[in-house]
Design a protein around this motif. Structure first.
Motif: not given
Ligand SMILES: [Zn+2]
Length: 258
Positions: A57, A62, A202
């Motif tokens: 994603h 990331h 999360h």
């Protein structure tokens, strides 16, 4: 299969820290899952060999190393960096990162050998072949379009949840692989931050323990990744207090051979 969660943070003594700010996993020194710290902490061999980056994603932790990884290699690339992602993620990268304001639009640039970056779009839920790996993507439950992966080299299969809140399909996909060797699961926040975990999609140790009830495989090793670095010690303690004793912590920087 060799799997390494790259370090992203340096301790006061100048050595790689166990704290994980950024996410990038390199498989067999050849294929990267996410590029949070790819430019910062990959080995020279990985910098020479990694030409495929598969994104879960587009959150900063990331992708932060992707522009710099391409930049480092710009003049020397003889093949483009192949960025594998779903359409929504590609569009976000082009609109919000490679937009000449944040960083150059590398997809418009060439070196003397040709293009330096190439997008390989795939659909969530599809299976793709990248180098010697077969990778099945599964949509997970996060703030933005996000994927977990089942990754096989033909002999060994491992799973990665990516960033996610409670979700079902990735566990079904893991259950479908009888000889799954290891899964890497996220656990970003401690239990007392359950509300923020819910808002940001999360998991906490308690939420993760409930998620594991969906996992039928009693043999598969389970490793925790993606703990927010400032809460790492608290999360570790809370994982240790869970009824399940299955959870291990994936050591940052260590090369696991499965
Ligand atoms: Zn995220």
């Amino acid at each position: 299969m060799r799997v390494q969660l790259l370090p992203s943070t340096i301790d006061e003594d100048g050595k790689a820290s166990a704290r994980q700010h950024l996410m990038s996993i390199v498989i067999d020194d050849l294929v990267a899952i996410d590029a949070g710290c790819l430019a910062f902490s990959c080995t020279d061999l990985q910098r020479r060999q990694v030409r495929d980056v598969i994104l879960t994603h587009p959150h900063l932790d990331h992708i932060a190393g992707l522009p710099l990884f391409i930049d480092d290699l710009f003049a020397t690339l003889t093949v483009p960096i192949r960025v594998h992602a779903v359409r929504e993620v590609i569009d976000i990268l082009e609109r919000d990162v490679f937009n000449w304001s944040v960083y150059p639009r590398f997809s418009d640039l060439m070196n003397k050998h040709g293009r330096v970056v190439e997008y390989h779009e795939f659909k969530a839920g599809s299976e793709i072949s990248v180098e010697h790996l077969t990778i099945t993507s599964v949509a997970v439950n996060h703030k933005v379009s996000a994927l977990g992966y089942v990754i096989s080299d033909g002999k060994v299969t491992v799973g990665i949840t990516g960033d996610t809140a409670e979700t079902d399909d990735i566990w079904s996909a893991f259950n479908a692989v009888s000889d799954l060797k290891a899964v890497l699961v996220e656990c970003a926040f401690p239990n007392e931050m359950s509300e923020l975990a819910a808002v940001s999609d999360h998991l906490t140790p308690q939420k993760l323990e409930r998620e594991l009830q969906k996992f039928d495989n009693a043999e598969c090793e389970i490793y925790v990744i993606n703990m927010k670095p400032m809460y790492r010690e608290t999360i570790l303690k809370q994982i240790g207090q869970l009824d399940t004793k299955r959870l291990k912590i994936l050591d940052v920087g260590r090369v696991y051979e499965w």
